[in-house]
Design a protein around this motif. Structure first.
Motif, PDB file in Angstrom:
ATOM      1  N   ASP A 139       0.703  -0.937   0.253  1.00  0.00           N
ATOM      2  CA  ASP A 139       0.083  -0.232  -0.030  1.00  0.00           C
ATOM      3  C   ASP A 139       0.770   0.674  -0.307  1.00  0.00           C
ATOM      4  OD1 ASP A 139      -2.269  -1.282   0.310  1.00  0.00           O
ATOM      5  OD2 ASP A 139      -2.083  -1.635   2.086  1.00  0.00           O
ATOM      6  N   ASP A 140       1.957   1.161   0.616  1.00  0.00           N
ATOM      7  CA  ASP A 140       2.797   2.077   0.396  1.00  0.00           C
ATOM      8  C   ASP A 140       3.866   2.673  -0.646  1.00  0.00           C
ATOM      9  OD1 ASP A 140       3.917   0.134   2.405  1.00  0.00           O
ATOM     10  OD2 ASP A 140       5.461   1.251   2.744  1.00  0.00           O
ATOM     11  N   PRO A 141       4.772   3.381  -0.878  1.00  0.00           N
ATOM     12  CA  PRO A 141       5.647   3.312  -1.972  1.00  0.00           C
ATOM     13  C   PRO A 141       6.638   2.883  -1.520  1.00  0.00           C
ATOM     14  CG  PRO A 141       4.840   5.187  -1.570  1.00  0.00           C
ATOM     15  CD  PRO A 141       4.256   4.892  -0.154  1.00  0.00           C
ATOM     16  N   SER A 173       8.328  -1.276  -8.784  1.00  0.00           N
ATOM     17  CA  SER A 173       8.230   0.080  -7.319  1.00  0.00           C
ATOM     18  C   SER A 173       6.611   0.143  -7.407  1.00  0.00           C
ATOM     19  CB  SER A 173       8.788   0.960  -7.062  1.00  0.00           C
ATOM     20  OG  SER A 173      10.135   0.676  -7.483  1.00  0.00           O
ATOM     21  N   ARG A 174       6.340   0.823  -5.987  1.00  0.00           N
ATOM     22  CA  ARG A 174       4.665   0.924  -6.027  1.00  0.00           C
ATOM     23  C   ARG A 174       5.450   2.503  -5.541  1.00  0.00           C
ATOM     24  NH1 ARG A 174      -0.996   0.159  -4.627  1.00  0.00           N
ATOM     25  NH2 ARG A 174      -0.825   2.448  -4.147  1.00  0.00           N
ATOM     26  N   THR A 175       4.482   3.254  -6.334  1.00  0.00           N
ATOM     27  CA  THR A 175       4.927   5.225  -6.303  1.00  0.00           C
ATOM     28  C   THR A 175       3.043   5.218  -5.679  1.00  0.00           C
ATOM     29  OG1 THR A 175       3.330   5.643  -8.563  1.00  0.00           O
ATOM     30  CG2 THR A 175       5.819   4.688  -8.509  1.00  0.00           C
ATOM     31  N   GLU A 176       3.337   7.114  -5.470  1.00  0.00           N
ATOM     32  CA  GLU A 176       1.912   7.216  -5.102  1.00  0.00           C
ATOM     33  C   GLU A 176       1.066   7.489  -6.188  1.00  0.00           C
ATOM     34  OE1 GLU A 176       1.792   8.860  -2.158  1.00  0.00           O
ATOM     35  OE2 GLU A 176       3.941   8.793  -1.220  1.00  0.00           O
ATOM     36  N   ASP A 177       1.407   7.247  -7.358  1.00  0.00           N
ATOM     37  CA  ASP A 177       0.245   7.080  -8.171  1.00  0.00           C
ATOM     38  C   ASP A 177      -0.086   5.641  -8.770  1.00  0.00           C
ATOM     39  OD1 ASP A 177      -0.595  10.101  -8.062  1.00  0.00           O
ATOM     40  OD2 ASP A 177       1.253  10.526  -9.749  1.00  0.00           O
ATOM     41  N   TYR A 227       2.293   2.050  -9.989  1.00  0.00           N
ATOM     42  CA  TYR A 227       3.454   1.292  -9.984  1.00  0.00           C
ATOM     43  C   TYR A 227       4.214   1.771 -11.791  1.00  0.00           C
ATOM     44  CZ  TYR A 227       0.931  -1.876  -7.009  1.00  0.00           C
ATOM     45  OH  TYR A 227       0.867  -2.356  -5.530  1.00  0.00           O
ATOM     46  N   THR A 277      -1.170   0.505 -14.271  1.00  0.00           N
ATOM     47  CA  THR A 277      -2.223   0.249 -13.375  1.00  0.00           C
ATOM     48  C   THR A 277      -2.103  -0.474 -13.194  1.00  0.00           C
ATOM     49  OG1 THR A 277      -3.449   0.291 -14.897  1.00  0.00           O
ATOM     50  CG2 THR A 277      -3.134   2.305 -13.957  1.00  0.00           C
TER      51      THR A 277
END
Length: 406
Positions: free
Chosen positions: A277-279, A324-328, A330, A350
């Motif tokens: 859920d987090d970056p 990587s997970r980003t704010e918007d 992946y 997405t």
């Protein structure tokens, strides 16, 4: 000269249609032959080939509508009788050739038009319509079938034109009758034709000849989808935490101002991924693409050639990236290797994971072909081929169960 036909002579409108059709067809056929045989390795060659093909297609569509108008006019007019109507064999041959001509004048440009509409890219028609046709999708199979039909019908048309011309010359120089003169501007009175009963036999004979030509085309394989233009690398099966169930890997290029879409049929992806859920880091992906599996409309051969993907020397491309997970959403960051160049790229995408565990992703990025040396020699600017190449990825995958692993 009367505008309309009589039972002995052709009117000015019919004569105009006849010679205009002849001019268009005798222009379109050589244009197609010359354009088809031209090379297109350099920017100048490609531009010349595309211009000639556009000219060919535009003249062909014009001939199609002229032929429609000519047929409509012929239906509304009396048809002068055959001057050799009392010779049954000759009149049968003459009427059969006329049916072949009239049918081929419609079938040749129509089949070429459908082939154009089913193909993406290269050499647009210059009329302000006709790039697409209703109910004709962009499909390589349809394009291949109608390319073959166009070839077969064109051969029938050429033979019919040759027989028609030979018959006219035979009437003029051997029989010394008025058959050819009736289609030329003159004021001489044509003789009354002999009694002749028209039948459906010539139409039946023409249909049989078309069927025979189509059968020969099928035997020669002219309707089949084109065989692979270049060798397709055999990709090894990969072990992955996530198994790709379905997916597409497509590219879009701009050639001569038109968008040309293509896809790679063979590729593999080894994916490790853990949702978060987090970056932060979320996994990795290792993609291998068989370059020879590319289809890119009518320019596939050029795209796979030495100055572009050069599939003979570089049969695969690879993308090895960290996810990587980003704010918007992946992003996959890593080197993309095409030909002998390796360029760091970022693929934002997405991702949606359904309750049943099925993951659906889609992403796109734009590459500069020059960064990979693609078309650098023959297309060093954007005059014919744009620098930007849009890459579109979409797939569904499911997480492998422990029993799926060796």
């Amino acid at each position: 000269m009367s505008l309309t036909n009589t039972h002995t002579t052709y009117g000015a409108v019919t004569k105009t249609f006849h010679w205009l059709t002849a001019l268009l067809i005798l222009t379109a056929i050589p244009l197609g032959i010359v354009a088809n045989n031209l090379p297109y390795e350099t920017s100048e060659e490609l531009a010349r080939k595309a211009w000639l093909f556009s000219f060919h297609k535009t003249v062909g569509i014009t001939a199609f509508f002229v032929a429609l108008a000519r047929i409509a006019w012929a239906i509304a007019q009396p048809r002068p009788g055959l001057l050799n109507g009392d010779k049954k064999v000759e009149s049968l041959l003459a009427e059969t050739v006329h049916w072949l001509l009239y049918g081929s004048l419609l079938l040749v440009p129509l089949s070429g038009w459908i082939h154009h509409a089913a193909t993406t890219g290269f050499a647009p028609i210059w009329w302000p319509f006709g790039q697409d046709l209703p109910f004709i999708p962009k499909d390589d199979g349809i394009a291949s079938t109608f390319a073959g039909l166009h070839m077969v019908f064109e051969r029938v048309l050429v033979v019919a034109i040759a027989l028609h011309a030979a018959g006219a010359l035979k009437h003029h120089f051997i029989d010394k009758d008025f058959t050819l003169l009736r289609m030329l501007p003159n004021r001489r009175q044509a003789p009354n034709p002999p009694a002749h009963t028209r039948s459906s036999l010539p139409l039946g004979a023409a249909i049989v000849l078309w069927g025979a030509a189509l059968g020969i085309g099928g035997t020669l394989g002219v309707y089949d989808s084109h065989a692979a233009i270049a060798p397709v690398a055999e990709l090894e099966e990969v072990q992955s935490d996530w198994q790709v169930e379905d997916g597409t890997l497509g590219i879009t290029v701009t050639q001569l101002g038109s968008q040309v879409e293509g896809t790679f049929a063979d590729w593999t992806a080894a994916i490790t991924f853990a949702e978060r859920d987090d970056p932060g880091p979320a996994g990795s992906v290792d993609v291998t693409v068989a370059i020879g599996s590319l289809t890119l409309g009518s320019v596939t051969g050029q795209a796979l050639g030495p100055d572009f993907f050069d599939v003979e020397r570089f049969p695969t491309a690879t993308f090895t990236a960290e996810i990587s997970r980003t704010e918007d959403g992946y992003v996959a960051n890593g080197p993309l290797a095409i030909r002998d160049a390796s360029v760091p790229v970022s693929l934002p995408f997405t991702l949606v994971i359904a309750e049943d565990g099925t993951a659906t992703m889609s992403g796109n990025l734009t590459l500069n072909r020059i960064d990979f040396g693609i078309g650098a020699s023959s297309q060093p600017d954007e005059a014919n081929v744009g620098f930007g190449v849009d890459v579109n990825v979409a797939l569904t995958a499911t997480q492998a169960q422990p029993s799926d692993q060796p």
